[in-house]
Design an enzyme around this catalytic site. Structure first.
Site, mmCIF file in Angstrom:
data_model
loop_
_atom_site.group_PDB
_atom_site.id
_atom_site.type_symbol
_atom_site.label_atom_id
_atom_site.label_comp_id
_atom_site.label_asym_id
_atom_site.label_seq_id
_atom_site.Cartn_x
_atom_site.Cartn_y
_atom_site.Cartn_z
ATOM 1 N N TRP A 82 14.080 -69.966 7.900
ATOM 2 C CA TRP A 82 14.350 -68.531 8.068
ATOM 3 C C TRP A 82 14.545 -68.196 9.545
ATOM 4 O O TRP A 82 15.493 -67.521 9.936
ATOM 5 C CB TRP A 82 13.186 -67.767 7.450
ATOM 6 C CG TRP A 82 13.136 -66.294 7.617
ATOM 7 C CD1 TRP A 82 13.725 -65.355 6.825
ATOM 8 C CD2 TRP A 82 12.407 -65.563 8.613
ATOM 9 N NE1 TRP A 82 13.403 -64.090 7.269
ATOM 10 C CE2 TRP A 82 12.599 -64.195 8.356
ATOM 11 C CE3 TRP A 82 11.603 -65.939 9.681
ATOM 12 C CZ2 TRP A 82 12.025 -63.205 9.148
ATOM 13 C CZ3 TRP A 82 11.030 -64.954 10.471
ATOM 14 C CH2 TRP A 82 11.248 -63.598 10.195
ATOM 15 N N ILE B 189 3.160 -61.587 34.476
ATOM 16 C CA ILE B 189 1.979 -61.748 33.622
ATOM 17 C C ILE B 189 1.543 -63.198 33.492
ATOM 18 O O ILE B 189 0.372 -63.489 33.352
ATOM 19 C CB ILE B 189 2.242 -61.123 32.239
ATOM 20 C CG1 ILE B 189 2.488 -59.622 32.384
ATOM 21 C CG2 ILE B 189 1.069 -61.355 31.298
ATOM 22 C CD1 ILE B 189 1.365 -58.872 33.071
ATOM 23 N N GLY B 190 2.498 -64.142 33.551
ATOM 24 C CA GLY B 190 2.061 -65.534 33.470
ATOM 25 C C GLY B 190 3.176 -66.519 33.226
ATOM 26 O O GLY B 190 3.472 -67.360 34.061
ATOM 27 N N CYS C 147 7.545 -67.251 15.721
ATOM 28 C CA CYS C 147 6.523 -67.884 14.902
ATOM 29 C C CYS C 147 5.502 -68.568 15.803
ATOM 30 O O CYS C 147 5.852 -69.092 16.858
ATOM 31 C CB CYS C 147 7.141 -68.905 13.955
ATOM 32 S SG CYS C 147 8.303 -68.195 12.778
ATOM 33 N N TRP D 162 -6.546 -65.555 17.348
ATOM 34 C CA TRP D 162 -5.250 -66.176 17.090
ATOM 35 C C TRP D 162 -5.381 -67.602 16.561
ATOM 36 O O TRP D 162 -4.440 -68.382 16.613
ATOM 37 C CB TRP D 162 -4.396 -66.147 18.353
ATOM 38 C CG TRP D 162 -3.885 -64.758 18.658
ATOM 39 C CD1 TRP D 162 -4.096 -63.625 17.926
ATOM 40 C CD2 TRP D 162 -3.080 -64.366 19.765
ATOM 41 N NE1 TRP D 162 -3.485 -62.547 18.510
ATOM 42 C CE2 TRP D 162 -2.844 -62.967 19.646
ATOM 43 C CE3 TRP D 162 -2.527 -65.042 20.846
ATOM 44 C CZ2 TRP D 162 -2.091 -62.247 20.572
ATOM 45 C CZ3 TRP D 162 -1.769 -64.325 21.767
ATOM 46 C CH2 TRP D 162 -1.556 -62.955 21.632
ATOM 47 N N HIS E 238 10.280 -57.745 25.430
ATOM 48 C CA HIS E 238 10.665 -58.156 24.085
ATOM 49 C C HIS E 238 12.145 -57.931 23.818
ATOM 50 O O HIS E 238 12.665 -58.337 22.783
ATOM 51 C CB HIS E 238 9.835 -57.402 23.044
ATOM 52 C CG HIS E 238 8.368 -57.676 23.152
ATOM 53 N ND1 HIS E 238 7.502 -56.823 23.795
ATOM 54 C CD2 HIS E 238 7.625 -58.719 22.730
ATOM 55 C CE1 HIS E 238 6.287 -57.331 23.744
ATOM 56 N NE2 HIS E 238 6.332 -58.477 23.108
#
Length: 766
Positions: free
Chosen positions: A20, A437-438, A522, A567, A700
Site C-alpha cells: 500500500w 530538531i535533529g 510506516c 512507540w 510534513h
C-alpha cells in the site's frame, strides 16, 4: 441452537510487504497513473478482505480501508474541503484529497494530530468554511465492492458524527450541538442508502464515548441515534467504543441502537464490572472486544475463554460477538514472515492475522465447548510461560536497580535561572538562536548504504566512513546556512526509537512488523520483551565526531523514555511504569557518557508524551507524574552548564503545561506550524519561563514556506514569549524531506530569524 459470531473492527491497510505504501509513493512521484494506482489499491483491499474470509470471520468490516486517513475520508465524503484548496463541489478528486493531507505550493496542509492515545495521526477536519453535504457514500461503495467481487455481506464502518465533530476544528464549543445536528441528516442519508442495498449490520465508531462526557453530551447521543435508527430501521447499528471503559454505562448501553461494542482489554476491568452489576439490554447485541487490538502478545486463551464465559452469563450467546478491542490498524499484519526471531519470542507474538485466528478459536470454544480448543489453549499458555521464565525477563541487575530507585537523584543541581547563567556563559548564543530538531534527509542513497551494510555488503568500517562523510557534508551546510546550534543529522539511524532499541538489551526487532503512523509513513515499533539494560554508548561516536568539525555547539540527540515506551510494543507482564524507569536508567548512562565526552547540549525528545495520556482525565495525574519522573531520572544528573533540550509534537499544550514545566528541561521545542495561533493562545493563559522553540514551519509538507509566513509566526510567538528565551526551529525533524527543499526552507528560516533579531535590537536601541 444459539450461536456466538466472530467479528473484526478493522484491518491494517499497509499490506504484508507495505504494498500500500509503495503504491501511494509511486503515485505521488508520478510513476503510477491514477487508473493503474486505483486498480492496484483495489487489489490490496480485496486481498485483505479475502484473508478475513479465509480466517472464518463472520462480520467482516468494509470501508475501514483508506488511501491516507479514515477521518479525512469522512471529511471529504461530506465535501469538507478548506477554501484554500479551491474545491468547487461534487465528489472530491484524488488530487484534492491528497492536497488536504500533504499541502501544495500555494496551500498549507490541514493540521495533523494523534488519534486518541495512539501513535496513529489523523487529518483534522476544518468546519468553519464549508457547509457539509453528502458528496459520496463511501460505506455503500465499499459494501457493494465486497458483495459483488467477493460475494460477502460486509459490515460497513463509519466514523460516528459526535466523535467526528469532537475531533474537528473551526467551531465554538457552544455551537457543538448545532454543528452535530447539521451532519445527522447526512448520516441518515448514508444509512437509508445502505438499507436500500440490503445491508444488515453497520459499525458506527464512537470512541469519544470512552472519554469523560458531560450529561448533556450523553443526551445528545440519545437524540442523534434515535434519529438515525428511525431513518433506517432495518439497518442494525453497532455503536462501537474502544481504547478504554465507558462512563455512564447504563445510559450508553440503553442508547437506541441494536448493538454496543465494548473494550474488555483496556477497560481496567471497569466494563466487565459494570456489565455484571447492571446487566445488558435484552434487545441488543454485545460486541465484546476481548483480544488486544493494540499490542502484539499472544492471548492467554484460557483466561480469555473464562472472560467470555463470564460475559455469556449476562448476555446470551445469540446476542454475543467476539472481536478485538479495537481496529487492528495498530498492529503489524502477520507473524508468519518473521523467520529470524528467537522461537521463545516468536511463539509469544500475535499480529493481525494471528489475532483473527484467536478470535475464531475463542468463538469456536464458546459455541462448541472449551474442550474443543484445548490444544490452542495449551499452546498459548506454554508460549507465555516460556517467555516469562526466560532469562530475558529475569535480569537481576536491572531488577535490583528498579528496587533501589530511591538512590538515584532525579532533580537538577540548581534551578533554571542559575543554570541559565552557566549556559549563557558557555555557549554565548545570539538572541533568537537557530537550530534544527535533529534529523536531516534520509535520502535513497543513505538508505541504500545502510541496507548494504546490514546485508554484509559493506564492512562496519566502510559504512562508518560513509556516515562520517554525510555528517561532514551537513556540518558544512549548516555552517553555510548560518545556523547557531548544529546537529549531526542522524544518518546512521533508521527510526528514532528503533535505533535505540537495537542498542539496548530487552528489545527485539521484527523484519516486517510495520504499522501506519500517518499517510504512507510506516514505523516498525520495537518489541520490549525483556528487562531493559544499557550495554554500551549509543550516540557518542557520531556526535563527538560532528563536534570536532565545528566550533558551534552540536546537540547530542536521544529519544526519551516515555516516547520509547509509547512507540514500542511493551511487555504486558509488568507495569508500563517499571519499563519506563528501566529505559530511563539506560538513557541516564548515555547522557552522562555524552557529557563526559564534551557534549554539553543534549536533546532528549519526548514527542509522544501527551499521546500516552489516559482517556479519562482522573487518570492523567498518575501518568504525568510517572512520565515526568522517568524523564528527570534520565536527564538530571548533568552539570549546571549542560543544557537539556526536549522536543514534543503538537498537542493540546494547555492540558499538560504543568507537567512540561515539571520536566525542568532548559529548552523545549514544540511542533506547532499547522496550529500556531492555537498553541500561542495557551501561552497567553499560562506562563512558561524556560527556553522554548515553537516550530516556525511545517516539515510534513514538501512546500518551501515564504519568509513572511515564518516572520509572522515568530512575531506572533514573541507577543507572549520572552525573546531571550525564544529559539527558532522547524517544527519537527527533517528526515522525510528532500535535500533541496530542506536547505531552502532552513535558509528562509535563518533569514526570518536574522530579520526579527535585527528588528528587536533596533527597537531596543530606540
Amino acid at each position: 441452537m444459539s450461536k456466538v459470531k466472530s467479528s473484526n473492527l478493522g484491518y491494517p491497510r499497509i499490506g504484508e510487504q507495505r504494498e500500500w505504501k509503495k503504491a501511494l509513493e509511486q503515485f505521488w512521484a508520478g510513476k503510477l497513473e491514477e487508473k493503474s494506482f486505483l486498480k492496484e489499491i483495489e487489489g490490496i483491499r480485496l486481498h485483505h478482505l479475502q484473508k478475513q474470509i479465509d480466517q472464518g470471520i463472520d462480520l467482516i468490516p468494509v470501508g475501514d480501508f483508506s488511501l491516507y486517513d479514515h477521518v479525512l475520508d469522512t471529511a471529504v465524503m461530506f465535501g469538507l474541503v478548506p477554501k484554500r484548496f479551491e474545491y468547487d463541489g461534487g465528489k472530491v478528486s484524488l488530487e484534492t484529497y491528497f492536497d488536504i493531507a500533504r499541502g501544495t505550493n500555494g496551500a498549507v496542509a490541514s493540521q495533523m494530530t494523534k488519534w486518541f492515545n495512539t501513535n496513529y495521526h489523523y487529518i483534522v477536519p476544518e468546519l468553519d468554511e464549508v457547509e457539509p453535504t453528502l458528496v459520496e457514500n463511501r460505506p455503500l461503495q465499499f459494501y457493494k465492492e465486497a458483495k459483488h467481487k467477493l460475494d460477502i455481506e460486509g459490515k460497513p464502518v463509519i466514523l460516528g458524527p459526535i466523535t467526528f465533530i469532537k475531533l474537528s476544528k473551526g467551531y465554538k464549543d457552544s455551537d457543538f450541538k448545532t454543528i452535530v445536528n447539521q451532519f445527522v441528516p447526512l448520516y441518515a442519508d448514508i444509512l437509508r442508502e445502505l438499507q436500500k442495498e440490503g445491508v444488515e449490520w453497520v459499525q458506527i465508531d464512537e470512541p469519544i464515548l470512552s472519554t469523560t462526557l458531560l450529561k448533556e453530551e450523553v443526551a445528545l447521543f440519545n437524540e442523534v441515534y434515535q434519529t438515525l435508527r428511525e431513518a433506517a430501521p432495518e439497518v442494525k447499528i453497532i455503536l462501537q467504543t474502544y481504547f478504554e471503559s465507558i462512563e455512564k454505562y447504563e445510559d450508553i448501553v440503553s442508547l437506541p441502537v441494536q448493538g454496543i461494542g465494548l473494550d474488555f482489554v483496556h477497560d481496567h476491568g471497569e466494563n466487565l464490572a459494570a456489565l455484571k452489576k447492571y446487566g445488558f439490554p435484552k434487545d441488543k447485541v454485545l460486541a465484546a472486544g476481548v483480544i488486544d487490538g493494540r499490542n502484539i502478545w499472544c492471548a492467554n486463551l484460557d483466561e480469555k475463554s473464562s472472560l467470555l464465559a463470564e460475559i455469556s452469563e449476562v448476555v446470551s450467546k445469540d446476542r454475543l460477538l467476539v472481536q478485538p478491542s479495537s481496529s487492528l490498524l495498530h498492529v503489524p499484519v502477520t507473524v508468519k514472515s518473521e523467520n529470524t526471531l528467537d522461537a521463545v519470542i516468536k511463539d509469544a507474538l500475535s499480529f493481525a492475522d494471528e489475532k483473527l485466528s484467536e478470535i475464531v478459536v475463542l468463538t469456536k470454544g464458546l459455541n462448541a465447548g472449551k474442550g474443543t480448543i484445548h490444544k490452542e489453549i495449551t499452546a498459548s499458555i506454554k508460549a507465555i510461560e516460556e517467555l516469562n521464565e526466560s532469562s530475558f525477563r529475569n535480569n537481576r541487575q536491572v531488577q535490583e536497580a528498579i528496587e533501589n530507585l530511591h538512590s538515584y537523584k532525579a532533580e537538577r543541581e540548581a534551578p533554571f535561572k542559575i543554570r541559565q547563567g552557566f549556559q549563557e556563559k558557555a555557549f554565548q548564543l545570539p538572541l533568537l538562536p537557530t537550530t534544527s530538531i535533529g534529523s536531516f534527509p534520509q535520502t535513497q542513497e543513505v538508505r541504500k548504504q545502510r541496507l548494504k551494510w546490514r546485508k554484509g555488503e559493506l564492512t562496519g568500517e566502510e559504512y562508518g566512513t560513509y556516515i562520517k562523510a554525510e555528517i561532514n557534508k551537513w556540518i558544512e551546510i549548516q555552517e553555510e546556512l548560518g545556523l547557531d546550534v548544529f546537529v549531526h543529522g542522524e544518518f546512521e539511524r533508521t527510526d528514532m526509537v528503533e535505533y535505540f532499541g537495537e542498542k539496548l538489551d530487552g528489545f527485539q526487532f521484527t523484519k516486517f512488523g510495520w504499522v501506519q503512523s500517518y499517510g504512507s509513513r510506516c514505523v516498525k515499533p520495537p518489541l520490549i520483551y525483556g528487562d531493559v539494560n544499557y550495554l554500551k554508548p549509543m550516540t557518542v561516536k557520531e556526535t563527538v565526531y560532528a563536534q570536532t568539525l565545528t566550533d558551534k555547539p552540536v546537540k547530542g540527540m536521544l529519544t526519551g523514555p516515555i516516547t520509547i515506551l509509547n512507540w514500542s510494543f511493551v511487555r504486558d507482564d509488568v507495569s508500563r511504569y517499571v519499563v519506563a524507569n528501566q529505559i530511563a536508567l539506560a538513557l541516564r548512562k548515555e547522557v552522562e557518557t555524552l557529557e563526559e565526552n564534551g557534549i554539553h547540549m543534549i536533546q532528549v525528545d519526548e514527542p509522544a508524551l501527551r499521546e500516552g495520556l489516559p482517556l479519562k482525565r482522573e487518570k492523567w495525574e498518575s501518568y504525568l507524574d510517572a512520565a515526568v519522573y522517568a524523564f528527570k531520572l534520565a536527564t538530571t544528573s548533568v552539570q549546571n552548564g549542560t543544557q537539556i533540550h526536549t522536543h514534543m509534537c503538537y498537542s493540546d499544550f494547555a492540558d499538560i503545561i504543568d507537567a512540561i514545566k515539571a520536566l525542568d528541561a532548559d529548552v523545549i521545542s514544540i511542533e506547532t506550524s499547522r496550529s500556531h495561533g492555537e498553541l500561542i493562545h495557551a501561552f497567553e493563559e499560562n506562563t512558561y519561563n524556560k527556553g522554548i522553540g515553537l516550530g516556525v514551519y511545517d516539515i510534513h509538507s514538501p512546500r518551501i514556506p515564504k519568509l513572511e509566513e515564518m516572520t509572522r509566526n515568530i512575531d506572533r510567538a514573541l507577543q507572549v514569549l520572552d525573546p531571550k528565551l525564544f529559539w527558532i526551529n522547524p517544527d519537527c525533524g527533517l528526515k522525510t524531506r528532500g535535500i533541496d527543499e530542506t536547505v531552502e526552507a532552513l535558509r528562509v528560516m535563518v533569514k526570518a530569524a536574522e530579520q526579527t533579531r535585527e528588528k528587536l535590537l533596533v527597537g531596543k536601541e530606540h
